[in-house]
Scaffold this motif. Structure first.
Motif, mmCIF file in Angstrom:
data_model
loop_
_atom_site.group_PDB
_atom_site.id
_atom_site.type_symbol
_atom_site.label_atom_id
_atom_site.label_comp_id
_atom_site.label_asym_id
_atom_site.label_seq_id
_atom_site.Cartn_x
_atom_site.Cartn_y
_atom_site.Cartn_z
ATOM 1 N N ALA A 87 -10.446 66.990 -9.125
ATOM 2 C CA ALA A 87 -11.405 68.047 -8.811
ATOM 3 C C ALA A 87 -12.721 67.724 -9.504
ATOM 4 O O ALA A 87 -12.732 67.260 -10.644
ATOM 5 N N LEU A 88 -13.821 67.950 -8.808
ATOM 6 C CA LEU A 88 -15.119 67.548 -9.348
ATOM 7 C C LEU A 88 -15.951 68.737 -9.814
ATOM 8 O O LEU A 88 -17.131 68.590 -10.109
ATOM 9 N N GLN A 89 -15.340 69.918 -9.898
ATOM 10 C CA GLN A 89 -16.038 71.061 -10.463
ATOM 11 C C GLN A 89 -16.392 70.763 -11.916
ATOM 12 O O GLN A 89 -15.638 70.107 -12.624
ATOM 13 N N GLY A 90 -17.536 71.245 -12.343
ATOM 14 C CA GLY A 90 -17.951 71.019 -13.719
ATOM 15 C C GLY A 90 -18.738 69.749 -13.925
ATOM 16 O O GLY A 90 -19.043 69.384 -15.058
ATOM 17 N N LEU A 91 -19.080 69.060 -12.819
ATOM 18 C CA LEU A 91 -19.882 67.834 -12.906
ATOM 19 C C LEU A 91 -21.122 67.983 -12.017
ATOM 20 O O LEU A 91 -21.353 67.184 -11.111
ATOM 21 N N PRO A 92 -21.956 68.989 -12.269
ATOM 22 C CA PRO A 92 -23.041 69.326 -11.339
ATOM 23 C C PRO A 92 -24.136 68.277 -11.233
ATOM 24 O O PRO A 92 -24.869 68.254 -10.241
ATOM 25 N N ALA A 93 -24.265 67.392 -12.241
ATOM 26 C CA ALA A 93 -25.337 66.396 -12.229
ATOM 27 C C ALA A 93 -24.889 65.054 -11.661
ATOM 28 O O ALA A 93 -25.687 64.116 -11.592
ATOM 29 N N LEU A 94 -23.634 64.952 -11.234
ATOM 30 C CA LEU A 94 -23.075 63.660 -10.824
ATOM 31 C C LEU A 94 -23.826 63.077 -9.631
ATOM 32 O O LEU A 94 -23.989 63.726 -8.601
ATOM 33 N N THR A 95 -24.270 61.811 -9.778
ATOM 34 C CA THR A 95 -24.960 61.120 -8.689
ATOM 35 C C THR A 95 -24.220 59.868 -8.229
ATOM 36 O O THR A 95 -24.433 59.409 -7.107
ATOM 37 N N HIS A 96 -23.370 59.298 -9.079
ATOM 38 C CA HIS A 96 -22.642 58.078 -8.733
ATOM 39 C C HIS A 96 -21.158 58.265 -9.060
ATOM 40 O O HIS A 96 -20.812 58.564 -10.201
ATOM 41 N N LEU A 97 -20.317 58.059 -8.042
ATOM 42 C CA LEU A 97 -18.872 58.198 -8.221
ATOM 43 C C LEU A 97 -18.168 57.025 -7.565
ATOM 44 O O LEU A 97 -18.345 56.763 -6.373
ATOM 45 N N SER A 98 -17.370 56.311 -8.345
ATOM 46 C CA SER A 98 -16.553 55.225 -7.808
ATOM 47 C C SER A 98 -15.082 55.527 -8.047
ATOM 48 O O SER A 98 -14.647 55.685 -9.188
ATOM 49 N N VAL A 99 -14.334 55.611 -6.938
ATOM 50 C CA VAL A 99 -12.880 55.771 -7.003
ATOM 51 C C VAL A 99 -12.247 54.617 -6.222
ATOM 52 O O VAL A 99 -11.195 54.746 -5.611
ATOM 53 N N ALA A 100 -12.927 53.470 -6.243
ATOM 54 C CA ALA A 100 -12.472 52.308 -5.489
ATOM 55 C C ALA A 100 -11.167 51.757 -6.047
ATOM 56 O O ALA A 100 -10.899 51.836 -7.248
ATOM 57 N N HIS A 101 -10.354 51.205 -5.143
ATOM 58 C CA HIS A 101 -9.113 50.522 -5.517
ATOM 59 C C HIS A 101 -8.196 51.415 -6.340
ATOM 60 O O HIS A 101 -7.810 51.094 -7.463
ATOM 61 N N ASN A 102 -7.870 52.565 -5.749
ATOM 62 C CA ASN A 102 -6.844 53.449 -6.271
ATOM 63 C C ASN A 102 -5.767 53.602 -5.197
ATOM 64 O O ASN A 102 -5.585 52.697 -4.381
ATOM 65 N N SER A 103 -5.079 54.726 -5.184
ATOM 66 C CA SER A 103 -3.986 54.930 -4.223
ATOM 67 C C SER A 103 -4.196 56.195 -3.403
ATOM 68 O O SER A 103 -3.235 56.878 -3.039
ATOM 69 N N LEU A 104 -5.457 56.507 -3.101
ATOM 70 C CA LEU A 104 -5.758 57.711 -2.332
ATOM 71 C C LEU A 104 -5.284 57.550 -0.892
ATOM 72 O O LEU A 104 -5.635 56.585 -0.215
ATOM 73 N N VAL A 105 -4.500 58.507 -0.426
ATOM 74 C CA VAL A 105 -3.997 58.492 0.950
ATOM 75 C C VAL A 105 -4.769 59.485 1.805
ATOM 76 O O VAL A 105 -4.966 59.274 3.003
ATOM 77 N N THR A 106 -5.230 60.557 1.188
ATOM 78 C CA THR A 106 -5.966 61.582 1.920
ATOM 79 C C THR A 106 -6.982 62.234 0.995
ATOM 80 O O THR A 106 -6.893 62.110 -0.230
ATOM 81 N N LEU A 107 -7.950 62.908 1.595
ATOM 82 C CA LEU A 107 -8.950 63.670 0.847
ATOM 83 C C LEU A 107 -8.930 65.098 1.360
ATOM 84 O O LEU A 107 -8.985 65.326 2.571
ATOM 85 N N ALA A 108 -8.864 66.048 0.452
ATOM 86 C CA ALA A 108 -8.817 67.450 0.847
ATOM 87 C C ALA A 108 -10.198 67.926 1.278
ATOM 88 O O ALA A 108 -11.212 67.506 0.705
#
Length: 209
Positions: free
Chosen positions: A80-101
């Motif tokens: 969950a990305l709540q609480g990160l209001p200033a976030l501009t760059h996010l990398s979740v590359a090369h994990n095991s994500l099958v779906t996104l809510a």
């Protein structure tokens, strides 16, 4: 502060309170909470890549964090990305994500760079990127995407670069690319494109752009 490759299983205590960049990559941090970093009020860049990370709890806000690197871990679900209001760059590359809510990115409207390559995504909700009007770079390459919803890019008014390479796409829906939108780069290679009438839209778009 550079704590790269020190075989850490917990975050070191006593980090300077004025830490702006924290490198914790290549350790053994399997589970973390943003509570661990709440005293680092000036933290802007956090690298947690290559940790075998399976969970990240983000209940405690990190109001200054701009860059979060979670690549090369074992995340089966997007934190969950709540609480990160200033976030501009996010990398979740090369994990095991099958779906996104749906609504996964609704709390980070300032996001400019989103890297989801090298996961196991097969489909995406139509409005998964709704509200990301500042997004400039979107990498969906090296997943298992077989089709994409027509409205996927409609809110991405600033999008410049799109990676779709290395998926299982055979066609794209008519109107997939927003009318009048100018891209710097669109990468479509290494997909099993099926050359029939359903591909006319993509062929025409490529000729025009």
């Amino acid at each position: 502060v550079n704590c790269t490759g020190q075989a850490l299983s917990t975050v070191p205590r006593g980090l300077p309170v004025d830490t702006g960049i924290l490198l914790l990559n290549a350790n053994h941090l399997a589970s973390l909470s943003t509570t661990t970093f709440q005293h680092l009020t000036q933290l802007q860049d956090l690298d947690l890549s290559n940790n075998g990370l399976v969970s990240l709890h983000t209940r405690t806000p990190l109001h200054s964090l701009k860059e979060l690197i979670l690549s090369h871990n074992d995340l089966g679900a997007l934190p969950a990305l709540q609480g990160l209001p200033a976030l501009t760059h996010l990398s979740v590359a090369h994990n095991s994500l099958v779906t996104l809510a749906p609504g996964s990115f609704s709390a980070v409207p300032q996001l400019k760079d989103l890297d989801l390559r090298g996961n196991q995504l097969r489909t995406l909700p139509q409005e998964i990127f709704a509200g990301l009007r500042a997004l400039e770079d979107l990498d969906l390459s090296e997943n298992h995407l077989e089709e994409l919803p027509k409205e996927l890019l409609q809110d991405l008014q600033m999008l410049q670069t799109l990676w779709l390479s290395g998926n299982r796409l055979q066609t794209l829906p008519t109107g997939f690319f927003p009318r009048g939108h100018f891209f710097m780069y669109v990468f479509l290679t290494e997909n099993p494109w099926h050359c029939d009438c359903n591909l006319r839209y993509l062929q025409a778009w490529i000729r025009q752009n």
